[in-house]
Write a protein that holds these residues in place. Sequence first.
Motif, PDB file in Angstrom:
ATOM      1  N   GLU A  12      -1.649 -16.518  -5.153  1.00 28.89           N
ATOM      2  CA  GLU A  12      -1.443 -15.999  -3.801  1.00 28.89           C
ATOM      3  C   GLU A  12       0.024 -15.617  -3.583  1.00 28.89           C
ATOM      4  O   GLU A  12       0.320 -14.582  -2.991  1.00 28.89           O
ATOM      5  N   GLN A  13       0.947 -16.433  -4.052  1.00 30.45           N
ATOM      6  CA  GLN A  13       2.367 -16.119  -3.879  1.00 30.45           C
ATOM      7  C   GLN A  13       2.754 -14.861  -4.647  1.00 30.45           C
ATOM      8  O   GLN A  13       3.532 -14.045  -4.153  1.00 30.45           O
ATOM      9  N   LEU A  14       2.208 -14.697  -5.841  1.00 28.28           N
ATOM     10  CA  LEU A  14       2.496 -13.488  -6.603  1.00 28.28           C
ATOM     11  C   LEU A  14       1.865 -12.257  -5.946  1.00 28.28           C
ATOM     12  O   LEU A  14       2.484 -11.186  -5.891  1.00 28.28           O
ATOM     13  N   PHE A  15       0.658 -12.412  -5.429  1.00 28.85           N
ATOM     14  CA  PHE A  15       0.015 -11.298  -4.721  1.00 28.85           C
ATOM     15  C   PHE A  15       0.834 -10.907  -3.485  1.00 28.85           C
ATOM     16  O   PHE A  15       1.060  -9.724  -3.215  1.00 28.85           O
ATOM     17  N   GLU A  16       1.268 -11.897  -2.714  1.00 28.52           N
ATOM     18  CA  GLU A  16       2.067 -11.606  -1.517  1.00 28.52           C
ATOM     19  C   GLU A  16       3.372 -10.918  -1.891  1.00 28.52           C
ATOM     20  O   GLU A  16       3.810  -9.986  -1.201  1.00 28.52           O
ATOM     21  N   ALA A  17       3.995 -11.367  -2.975  1.00 28.38           N
ATOM     22  CA  ALA A  17       5.229 -10.724  -3.433  1.00 28.38           C
ATOM     23  C   ALA A  17       4.959  -9.270  -3.816  1.00 28.38           C
ATOM     24  O   ALA A  17       5.727  -8.365  -3.455  1.00 28.38           O
ATOM     25  N   THR A  36       8.032 -11.164  -9.913  1.00 28.00           N
ATOM     26  CA  THR A  36       8.483 -12.553 -10.097  1.00 28.00           C
ATOM     27  C   THR A  36       9.805 -12.795  -9.375  1.00 28.00           C
ATOM     28  O   THR A  36      10.008 -13.872  -8.814  1.00 28.00           O
ATOM     29  N   ALA A  37      10.684 -11.795  -9.346  1.00 28.35           N
ATOM     30  CA  ALA A  37      11.935 -11.954  -8.593  1.00 28.35           C
ATOM     31  C   ALA A  37      11.634 -12.108  -7.107  1.00 28.35           C
ATOM     32  O   ALA A  37      12.218 -12.967  -6.430  1.00 28.35           O
ATOM     33  N   GLU A  38      10.723 -11.304  -6.596  1.00 25.34           N
ATOM     34  CA  GLU A  38      10.346 -11.375  -5.178  1.00 25.34           C
ATOM     35  C   GLU A  38       9.699 -12.717  -4.851  1.00 25.34           C
ATOM     36  O   GLU A  38       9.905 -13.275  -3.772  1.00 25.34           O
ATOM     37  N   VAL A  61      -6.029  -6.017  -6.665  1.00 27.88           N
ATOM     38  CA  VAL A  61      -6.957  -5.076  -6.027  1.00 27.88           C
ATOM     39  C   VAL A  61      -8.286  -5.770  -5.722  1.00 27.88           C
ATOM     40  O   VAL A  61      -8.843  -5.628  -4.627  1.00 27.88           O
ATOM     41  N   LEU A  62      -8.796  -6.550  -6.667  1.00 25.42           N
ATOM     42  CA  LEU A  62     -10.066  -7.254  -6.453  1.00 25.42           C
ATOM     43  C   LEU A  62      -9.953  -8.274  -5.326  1.00 25.42           C
ATOM     44  O   LEU A  62     -10.912  -8.486  -4.575  1.00 25.42           O
ATOM     45  N   ASP A  63      -8.782  -8.888  -5.179  1.00 20.24           N
ATOM     46  CA  ASP A  63      -8.550  -9.809  -4.063  1.00 20.24           C
ATOM     47  C   ASP A  63      -8.631  -9.054  -2.741  1.00 20.24           C
ATOM     48  O   ASP A  63      -9.235  -9.531  -1.777  1.00 20.24           O
ATOM     49  N   PHE A  96      -7.247   0.349   7.219  1.00 20.49           N
ATOM     50  CA  PHE A  96      -6.133   1.132   6.697  1.00 20.49           C
ATOM     51  C   PHE A  96      -4.784   0.598   7.161  1.00 20.49           C
ATOM     52  O   PHE A  96      -3.875   1.363   7.494  1.00 20.49           O
ATOM     53  N   GLY A  97      -4.669  -0.719   7.123  1.00 20.91           N
ATOM     54  CA  GLY A  97      -3.368  -1.334   7.357  1.00 20.91           C
ATOM     55  C   GLY A  97      -2.420  -0.945   6.239  1.00 20.91           C
ATOM     56  O   GLY A  97      -2.841  -0.420   5.194  1.00 20.91           O
ATOM     57  N   PRO A  98      -1.140  -1.211   6.409  1.00 19.69           N
ATOM     58  CA  PRO A  98      -0.144  -0.770   5.429  1.00 19.69           C
ATOM     59  C   PRO A  98      -0.403  -1.265   3.999  1.00 19.69           C
ATOM     60  O   PRO A  98      -0.198  -0.516   3.044  1.00 19.69           O
ATOM     61  N   VAL A  99      -0.862  -2.502   3.849  1.00 17.31           N
ATOM     62  CA  VAL A  99      -1.076  -3.023   2.493  1.00 17.31           C
ATOM     63  C   VAL A  99      -2.236  -2.297   1.820  1.00 17.31           C
ATOM     64  O   VAL A  99      -2.140  -1.901   0.653  1.00 17.31           O
TER      65      VAL A  99
END
Length: 196
Positions: A12-17, A36-38, A61-63, A96-99
């Motif tokens: 989840e943290q990597l997806f959010e980054a 990973t830096a983010e 994408v699947l998430d 169609f939110g920004p993400v």
Amino acid sequence: MPTGVALRDVREQLFEAAERILLRDGPSGLTSRAVTAEAGCAKGVLHRHFTDFDGFLADLVLDRIARLERQAAELRAAAGTGGVVANLAAALTELFGPVAVAIVALVTFRDELRARLRRTRPTGLPLLTEATAMVADYLAAERALGRISTAADPATLAPTLIGTAHLLFADRTATPPDAAAVHRMVAATLEGVLPR
């Protein structure tokens, strides 16, 4: 010794980054090092949890597609309540939110990512295909309830609505369309099938 912060839910943290990078820098700025830096973790963390970077992106994408299932259930449950145009306008604005717009751009930008997604989703553009099914299911439910014409073709109307909405929202650097613009687009698309 690894550097960075402790990760509670690594995926989840990597997806959010990745989503933050997509919003800020677009698909071209999305690299494993940037993610990973983010996320504030060592680069090896991503590769311990995913086969490679395109595997990570496919899971991202699947998430997003899995999150769409909740929205689809809510829209389907709204059939028979409120106004058809209002229900669809609200659903399309949420969709169609920004993400989500950035995810669609990412899928079209990366050939290897599309190839990976084709293994389980052989047709259409992932996320937009599922969104089209969501709208088609809703329109079929409204047709069954008599709130749109029995002559309405959800299989044609749904991709028309999704494609037009995507064009309204697609420019990630522009201000998204306001609620009135989305409402007008839905109303115009459904004009021939709504009761007078």
